[in-house]
Design a protein around this motif. Structure first.
Motif, PDB file in Angstrom:
ATOM      1  N   MET A 114      -0.513   4.096  -0.583  1.00  0.00           N
ATOM      2  CA  MET A 114      -0.114   2.768  -0.953  1.00  0.00           C
ATOM      3  C   MET A 114       1.241   1.964  -2.424  1.00  0.00           C
ATOM      4  O   MET A 114       1.781   1.020  -1.893  1.00  0.00           O
ATOM      5  N   PRO A 115       2.160   2.980  -2.591  1.00  0.00           N
ATOM      6  CA  PRO A 115       3.580   2.829  -2.916  1.00  0.00           C
ATOM      7  C   PRO A 115       4.370   2.407  -1.781  1.00  0.00           C
ATOM      8  O   PRO A 115       5.213   0.575  -2.309  1.00  0.00           O
TER       9      PRO A 115
ATOM     10  N   ALA B 150       3.191   0.035   1.246  1.00  0.00           N
ATOM     11  CA  ALA B 150       2.887  -0.348   1.271  1.00  0.00           C
ATOM     12  C   ALA B 150       2.879  -1.697   0.544  1.00  0.00           C
ATOM     13  O   ALA B 150       3.777  -2.963   1.047  1.00  0.00           O
ATOM     14  N   ARG B 151       3.189  -1.482  -0.851  1.00  0.00           N
ATOM     15  CA  ARG B 151       3.639  -2.529  -1.860  1.00  0.00           C
ATOM     16  C   ARG B 151       5.093  -2.867  -1.961  1.00  0.00           C
ATOM     17  O   ARG B 151       5.095  -3.970  -2.607  1.00  0.00           O
TER      18      ARG B 151
ATOM     19  N   GLY C  81       5.376  -5.988   0.708  1.00  0.00           N
ATOM     20  CA  GLY C  81       4.605  -6.615   0.240  1.00  0.00           C
ATOM     21  C   GLY C  81       3.589  -6.878   1.951  1.00  0.00           C
ATOM     22  O   GLY C  81       3.085  -7.777   2.272  1.00  0.00           O
TER      23      GLY C  81
ATOM     24  N   GLY D 229      -7.287   0.638  -1.014  1.00  0.00           N
ATOM     25  CA  GLY D 229      -6.193  -1.136  -0.925  1.00  0.00           C
ATOM     26  C   GLY D 229      -7.203  -2.300  -0.897  1.00  0.00           C
ATOM     27  O   GLY D 229      -7.299  -2.568  -2.130  1.00  0.00           O
ATOM     28  N   ASP D 230      -6.201  -3.068  -0.189  1.00  0.00           N
ATOM     29  CA  ASP D 230      -7.082  -4.721  -0.546  1.00  0.00           C
ATOM     30  C   ASP D 230      -8.766  -4.575   0.570  1.00  0.00           C
ATOM     31  O   ASP D 230      -9.290  -5.239  -0.478  1.00  0.00           O
TER      32      ASP D 230
END
Length: 384
Positions: free
Chosen positions: A138-139, A141-142, A145, A174-175
């Protein structure tokens, strides 16, 4: 014959389906809406959207986060081919990364190396119910962006520790997370899928596209006291779940805790029984994950012939399956360019088998499975 899997389903599901049939409303309606609410509550998600299978859930998820022609989606090749197929169906490019041999899930450091300016999404696959390392991914990906779609097809009831807290897969981390309700999964409605998200716009998007892009649902029109003429603002799909299936799913959902607990006990029994077979490696959980053991994947001794072992076990009345497929090894992807080597994916595909595991399994059945595996690995002396 001991099958690889048999659904845990019975009279209660049959009665629920019968009630819907006799009601006269069979398509997407009140039962689907109730199933969505109950599923969302079970996994801790704000929204759940029922669809006809997990493949279309993944398709809608990728479209919802903006994946389109020319974009790249990072995922493991070591998974069912549907994951790569839906990327292509969006006009995007699948970028395959290798797996961790201990979890059978993609390695975060390889994900980091695969990110480019064209990367639009990362598809994290909770393979065989084992949670992917979301706390590491996750870090990444964030920071770039990049959207994260979780293929949770096999992972209903699995848990992961995030920021020191245990939570069920599907919140989602996630999303969007996508689940399967196929007969090989813990919960089944015959075939079906569910998309969960905390983003209300993603949920609205999926609901619009799953029913041909229709602005008003059938049930709203049916219950209205005034005439409603629907509109079609966008082209959509027929990705609906029926009320018959949803009624079965609602009953299945009440069994979830029982099913997960039972499978975890069966997995522990397997682990103890397999300890006596030289060279066979039983699967294990990282300390931050609690899998539902949707599939029980064992690594065969080095040099063992996978197909021969499976055939010998079948001859003794035990069904197995090969290690998880690799999309890049299939003819459909013969011309797909690999950017990174995938040695662990290929090794797992060729050197592992899935053993039978289902709710109704007895210890005697497990002993038969293990004894047949042990016998299948015995090398016969060469004829002189």
């Amino acid at each position: 014959m001991i099958p690889i899997m048999t659904p845990f389903i019975g009279e209660a599901e049959a009665q629920a389906a019968s009630a819907v049939v006799l009601s006269g409303w069979l398509s997407q309606g009140s039962e689907v809406a109730a199933f969505e609410r109950e599923f969302a509550a079970a996994v801790g998600s704000d929204h759940a959207c029922a669809v006809s299978n997990c493949t279309v859930a993944l398709h809608l998820a990728l479209l919802a986060v903006g994946v389109g022609p020319g974009d790249e989606v990072i995922l493991a090749s070591h998974t069912f081919i549907a994951c790569a197929n839906v990327v292509l169906q969006c006009g995007a490019v699948p970028v395959f990364v290798d797996i961790d041999p201990n979890t059978f899930n993609m390695k975060p450091e390889l994900v980091a190396a695969a990110i480019t300016e064209r990367t639009k999404a990362i598809m994290c696959i909770h393979q065989m119910g084992m949670p992917c390392d979301m706390e590491a991914i996750m870090p990444l990906a964030r920071a770039h962006g990049v959207a994260v779609v979780e293929d949770a097809a096999c992972a209903i009831g699995s848990e992961i520790r995030m920021n020191g807290q245990w939570e069920r897969i599907g919140r989602p981390i996630g999303d969007i997370a996508c689940f399967s309700l196929h007969p090989r999964k813990l919960l089944t409605v015959g075939d079906g899928g569910m998309m969960t998200t905390s983003n209300v716009e993603y949920d609205r998007f999926a609901r619009l596209l799953r029913q041909h892009g229709m602005s008003v649902s059938d049930s709203v029109r049916h219950n209205s006291r005034t005439v409603i003429l629907e509109e079609y603002p966008v082209p959509g799909y027929n990705y609906r779940l029926t009320d018959v299936q949803a009624a079965i799913g609602r009953v299945q959902l009440t069994r979830l805790d029982e099913i997960v607990a039972r499978r975890r006990r069966l997995a522990q029994t397997y682990r103890e029984m397999l300890a006596d077979i030289p060279g066979v490696r039983a699967p294990s959980e990282p300390e931050w994950a609690k899998t539902n053991w949707q599939s029980y994947c064992v690594r065969l001794p080095e040099g063992a012939d996978q197909r021969e072992v499976m055939q010998k076990m079948l001859d003794r009345g035990v069904a197995t399956r090969r290690g998880i497929m690799c999309a890049h090894l299939e003819r459909a992807y013969a011309h797909h360019e690999l950017r990174l080597p995938l040695p662990e994916s290929e090794r797992a595909h060729r050197g592992c088998i899935l053993l039978p595991l289902f709710h109704q399994m007895t210890e005697d059945m497990q002993e038969q499975v293990v004894s047949s595996l042990k016998a299948a690995l015995v090398k016969q002396p060469a004829l002189v």
